[in-house]
Design an enzyme around this catalytic site. Structure first.
Site, PDB file in Angstrom:
ATOM      1  N   ASP A 101     -22.963 -60.186 -18.836  1.00  0.00           N
ATOM      2  CA  ASP A 101     -22.194 -61.423 -18.677  1.00  0.00           C
ATOM      3  C   ASP A 101     -21.556 -61.444 -17.295  1.00  0.00           C
ATOM      4  O   ASP A 101     -22.165 -60.978 -16.318  1.00  0.00           O
ATOM      5  CB  ASP A 101     -21.140 -61.497 -19.804  1.00  0.00           C
ATOM      6  N   HIS A 149     -15.310 -65.330 -18.895  1.00  0.00           N
ATOM      7  CA  HIS A 149     -16.281 -65.522 -19.969  1.00  0.00           C
ATOM      8  C   HIS A 149     -16.666 -64.193 -20.621  1.00  0.00           C
ATOM      9  O   HIS A 149     -16.650 -64.049 -21.859  1.00  0.00           O
ATOM     10  CB  HIS A 149     -17.519 -66.221 -19.387  1.00  0.00           C
ATOM     11  N   SER A 156     -21.763 -69.234 -26.876  1.00  0.00           N
ATOM     12  CA  SER A 156     -21.342 -67.991 -26.225  1.00  0.00           C
ATOM     13  C   SER A 156     -20.331 -67.242 -27.075  1.00  0.00           C
ATOM     14  O   SER A 156     -20.251 -66.007 -27.030  1.00  0.00           O
ATOM     15  CB  SER A 156     -20.706 -68.287 -24.865  1.00  0.00           C
TER      16      SER A 156
END
Length: 624
Positions: free
Chosen positions: A125, A165, A326
């Site tokens: 990620d 994220h 996600s």
């Protein structure tokens, strides 16, 4: 002249064992047309990222052993930030995993005593904020256990997340209070930059590093570490990305990916379209498919992905809410890690099967048809709580009841079984591979299989594992870098690939499960039958012992004065008396019979074309 090269990924159709094979290919290209910028060790058969001019591209496209794809864009699957902070709040996503139906009960309970620290989860990620209070106890403390494709964005820490994220995803997987599987070992694999974007080259390189780490750890410890790669990212369809996922799964790593937030068919995107990944759609608090989720035949399962509370990057204790597939994918990664903690030898296909078999079906709603497939994730079940103690009686006790009739005895407990895993990475001819496990004593076949391998639970005993290649050339390395591994009760006990012959001359390994008693000795041979005692013959006759199996006894014309003797096939001779024209007692393999003085008999074995005559005369007490 003046042409700017473009970046491409190349894959070799067969594994390039030595680096010089690729170098020789590049050396034969037009001068200056190919520049290799990155080599992949474990995926894409030793392929590479290269800068190509138009001339270099044409050269490689003409090579029969090379596949070429231009590098594309990858992004973190764009989340919807729904709250800035949510201190002390239990994520509803965790609450939803431990119960098959709504309403939520405000708690999250997973199976107790899971050894979660044996499972490794790689967050591929934007990096991870490793000092976050939710994550710090669970991050591997070694810098070499983390990796970055964009070191220029890291600062003073490898794979540092400055976007948020990856940290949010890591928290959902294994955060102390916000994680599905708190206790797993987390690894940061940074393939996306501070803006949340990267390239297919970066993502493939991240998967290559993960597989290399797993192989190095297996060599160090002697057993393959249970591993999950969690990838909440995506882009347009990329065969190279999907092929790298396939290689990662073939190496024993379970891969979980986000379906995407385009309300579109997931098969149009990568890595969501990979047949080998576990592709995850998003649901909300009412068990409806999220309005943004991708769907379709490439999606395997849905998980909570709307308003999920997890770790943030603004401070070591910060929490933030986000929505997206996600956020759904890390829920599945956490449950996959739970299964691997319990059964560390599970193959990725078996992890996927366990997730689907423990899920609930038909709970999702969606007027837009986004709930496809209608399968919702469930965590590894917690044990049922013990029953509450009985309340004290408020009235006089009832008189005792007569005793119930005795219950049927419980069935005998099943014998304990041991985990056995056959993991096979075939070469380009998987149809040639077969294997079998036999009992060492008696040679009974317990199970047979093919190149897909198997995960089994087998009772204690002595066994032989044998693998075959019908062509007899093994599975490595002329037509691909194939290999096999045999795990018994969590330990690697056999591996190979080169010296595998055709049936029945395969590669054999003996192994033992549990405590096994030695086989019983073979039974003793039956005692030899007792010989008939010599009979007491009448006066004027002689006792004779003969073996006459299969013969016939008849009167001989040469002795007309002898008493008549009965005729008949003698199949099992016994004691015969030939004094009064009778034959008696046919039941033993040898026989005695009493023959009068001067009698003659003929012995014949018709099947063997044998005939013999014998005459006896008395001389005192001895026959002649």
């Amino acid at each position: 002249p003046g042409e700017s090269p473009r970046r491409y990924i190349i894959k070799f159709k067969t594994f390039k064992e030595a680096d010089y094979a690729a170098q020789a290919l590049f050396a034969a290209s037009p001068e200056g047309s190919i520049h290799r910028v990155r080599k992949f060790k474990k995926v894409l058969n030793g392929g590479a990222a290269v800068d190509l001019t138009a001339e270099g591209l044409a050269y490689l496209q003409a090579q029969p052993d090379v596949i070429v794809e231009s590098v594309g864009v990858m992004r973190a699957v764009e989340p919807h930030v729904t709250s800035a902070t949510a201190e002390g709040t239990l994520s509803w996503g965790l609450d939803r995993l431990d119960q098959p139906d709504l309403p939520l009960n405000g708690a999250y309970a997973m199976a107790g005593d899971l050894p979660l620290s044996r499972s490794h989860v790689f967050i591929i990620d934007t990096g991870v904020y490793r000092d976050h209070s939710e994550l710090a106890p669970h991050m591997s403390p070694l810098d070499e256990d983390h990796w970055t494709s964009v070191p220029e964005t890291d600062g003073d820490e490898v794979a540092r997340d400055t976007q948020g994220h990856g940290t949010h995803c890591a928290g959902t997987v294994g955060g102390t209070h916000v994680g599905v599987a708190p206790g797993v070992i987390l690894h940061a694999v940074k393939v996306l930059g501070n803006d949340g974007s990267g390239t297919t080259e970066d993502v493939v390189a991240g998967m290559d590093w993960v597989l290399d780490w797993v192989h190095r750890e297996e060599e160090r410890t002697g057993s393959r570490p249970p591993a999950v790669a969690s990838m909440s990212l995506g882009g347009s369809f990329s065969q190279m990305t999907n092929d790298a996922v396939e290689d990662l799964v073939a190496g024993g790593v379970t891969v979980v990916v986000a379906a995407g937030n385009d309300a579109d068919d997931a098969c149009r995107y990568s890595p969501a379209s990979s047949d080998y990944a576990i592709t995850v759609g998003s649901s909300d608090t009412s068990d409806a498919a999220s309005f943004f989720t991708n769907y379709g035949s490439c999606v395997d399962i849905f998980a909570p992905g709307h308003d999920i509370i997890s770790a943030g990057i603004s401070a070591p204790e910060s929490l933030v809410g986000m929505s997206g597939t996600s956020m759904a994918a890390p829920h599945v990664s956490g449950v996959a890690a739970q299964w691997l903690a319990q059964y560390p030898a599970m193959a990725p296909a078996d992890v996927k099967a366990a997730l689907l078999s423990s899920a609930v079906y038909g709970r999702l709603s969606s007027p837009e048809g986004l709930a496809d497939p209608n399968i919702l994730l469930q965590a590894v079940a917690a044990p049922s709580p013990p029953p509450s103690p009985p309340s004290p009686p408020s009235s006089p006790p009832e008189p005792p009841q007569p005793p119930s009739p005795p219950q049927a005895p419980p069935p005998p407990p099943s014998p304990p079984c041991f985990d056995v895993e056959v993991l096979i990475v075939p070469d380009e001819y998987p149809e040639e591979v077969s294997w079998e496990i036999r009992r060492a004593h008696g040679d009974e076949v317990v199970v047979r299989g093919d190149a897909s391998g198997a995960s089994l639970c087998m009772e204690a005993g002595n066994y032989n594992f044998e693998i075959f290649d019908s062509y007899g050339d093994g599975i490595c390395c002329e037509f691909g870098r194939g290999n096999y591994k045999l795990f018994a009760d969590g330990s690697l006990i056999a591996r190979g690939g080169r010296d595998i012959g055709a049936h029945p001359d395969g590669e054999r390994t003996a192994f033992v499960l549990g405590e096994v008693s030695p086989p019983p000795p073979p039974p003793s041979p039956p005692p030899s039958p007792a010989t008939h005692p010599q009979p007491s013959c009448p006066h004027g006759t002689v006792p004779i012992e003969m073996s006459l199996a299969g013969m016939s006894l008849s009167r001989a014309e040469a002795a007309p004065s002898s008493p008549a003797m009965a005729r008949g096939d003698i199949q099992a001779p016994a004691i015969y008396t030939v004094a009064d024209g009778t034959v008696a007692g046919v039941d033993k393999p040898s026989m005695w019979f009493c023959v009068p003085d001067g009698a003659c008999i003929t012995l014949s074995a018709p099947e063997h074309d044998v005939m013999s005559a014998m005459c006896l005369t008395l001389s005192g007490n001895a026959p002649s």
